[in-house]
Design an enzyme around this catalytic site. Sequence first.
Site, mmCIF file in Angstrom:
data_model
loop_
_atom_site.group_PDB
_atom_site.id
_atom_site.type_symbol
_atom_site.label_atom_id
_atom_site.label_comp_id
_atom_site.label_asym_id
_atom_site.label_seq_id
_atom_site.Cartn_x
_atom_site.Cartn_y
_atom_site.Cartn_z
ATOM 1 N N SER A 138 0.827 -1.202 0.000
ATOM 2 C CA SER A 138 0.000 0.000 0.000
ATOM 3 C C SER A 138 0.863 1.254 0.000
ATOM 4 C CB SER A 138 -0.896 0.005 1.241
ATOM 5 O OG SER A 138 -1.534 1.259 1.402
ATOM 6 N N TYR B 54 -1.923 5.595 -6.053
ATOM 7 C CA TYR B 54 -3.006 6.531 -6.325
ATOM 8 C C TYR B 54 -2.556 7.500 -7.416
ATOM 9 C CZ TYR B 54 -5.145 5.027 -1.913
ATOM 10 O OH TYR B 54 -5.726 4.284 -0.908
ATOM 11 N N THR C 102 -5.225 2.384 -7.973
ATOM 12 C CA THR C 102 -6.529 2.484 -7.326
ATOM 13 C C THR C 102 -7.361 3.525 -8.060
ATOM 14 O OG1 THR C 102 -5.725 1.776 -5.175
ATOM 15 C CG2 THR C 102 -7.728 3.096 -5.202
ATOM 16 N N LYS D 48 -7.390 -1.201 -10.284
ATOM 17 C CA LYS D 48 -8.044 -1.761 -9.095
ATOM 18 C C LYS D 48 -9.298 -0.952 -8.772
ATOM 19 C CE LYS D 48 -6.999 -3.200 -4.342
ATOM 20 N NZ LYS D 48 -8.145 -2.540 -3.665
ATOM 21 N N HIS E 190 -13.139 -1.907 -2.951
ATOM 22 C CA HIS E 190 -12.315 -1.335 -1.884
ATOM 23 C C HIS E 190 -12.736 -1.873 -0.516
ATOM 24 C CE1 HIS E 190 -9.339 2.127 -1.834
ATOM 25 N NE2 HIS E 190 -9.382 1.785 -0.547
#
Length: 352
Positions: free
Chosen positions: A112, A139, A165, A237, A261
């Site tokens: 992450s 991100y 994401t 994702k 999510h």
Amino acid sequence: MAKEGEKMLSVADLERAGSKKLPDSIREFYNSGSTEQLTIHENSRAFSKYRVRPRVLVDVSKADTSTNLFGGQRVSFPLGVSPAGVQAMAHPDGETATSRACAKRGVSMGISSFSNYSITEVRSAGTNVAPIIHVMQLYTMKDRDLQLRIIRDAELAGCTAIFLTADSPVLGVRYNEWRNDFRTPAGLAFPIIELTTERIQNQTHDSGFTAFNDDAHNWTRDIPWLRSVTKMQIWIKGVLTAEDTLLAVQYGCDGIIVSNHGGRQLDGVPATIDALPECVAAANGRIRVHVDGGIRTGTDIFKALAFGAECCWVGRPAIWGLAVSLSMAVACQMGSVHTECLGRPAENSFAA
């Protein structure tokens, strides 16, 4: 550690034991979803709608659950630990412990952007145990230079793919975080996005996310830019529809992760197992399809594979494992999907 004699025989056992170990605000941060929490609960419940049609008198003595992912890299079976942030709230070793455990069990791991350890630290923790596939969750950021530094660090460390994401133009509305005024505990930093603990303490989780995340993200701008700066695979994702699957094909992505999510973003969207078939049909073999959300048993994995997923990912079970200082042997706790773990509880030694 788990109590002496306490056996973790299922992920449900792990959830109960792990949740008990966590302070209220941290437990709610990990376990809760957005607004009315419809989607987070539906993710798991939806699997029960589907039934398995078993065949009998089939020779399974040489059953092999291993498979190839990401263009040929071998894993022990089609499971990965999703990129979940702030794991050091559950155990001081956080993401490095998860990485060691994943390497030990031969499954993949997502890192992450909100990891409490650097990409190099997380990856090295795993590779020092055994070969392991790591993917980097990313991100779309307002600071393109920072985004590029993360990509370069991931490439240098040996990550295989970017998991972009795509379902988070803003942070999900999580009532519990607002009620608790949730803030990352003092002493924990986010080295990947270059935030020190001092800077984190001066902002809420919500305001911190808004400060760096780019809500102007879009297919036309961001996918070509990623292609121009990296040779890592690019996966999207957060896909839940055939339409977005087709866009992923159109823009030359390598794969999608059918995901909501974990119910933490937009509430009221479909459970991922329900969205999976239309995404697989739209992909039509042109790109790979993985799935996450609510997967808690080997039978859940079997159903997802039957619907066309190539691999399944889980997030919260890893957190619960950290909280009870287990070995994070999620593979064993997925039951019959891993032949080496049949009939055995997970180990009670932490992967240190």
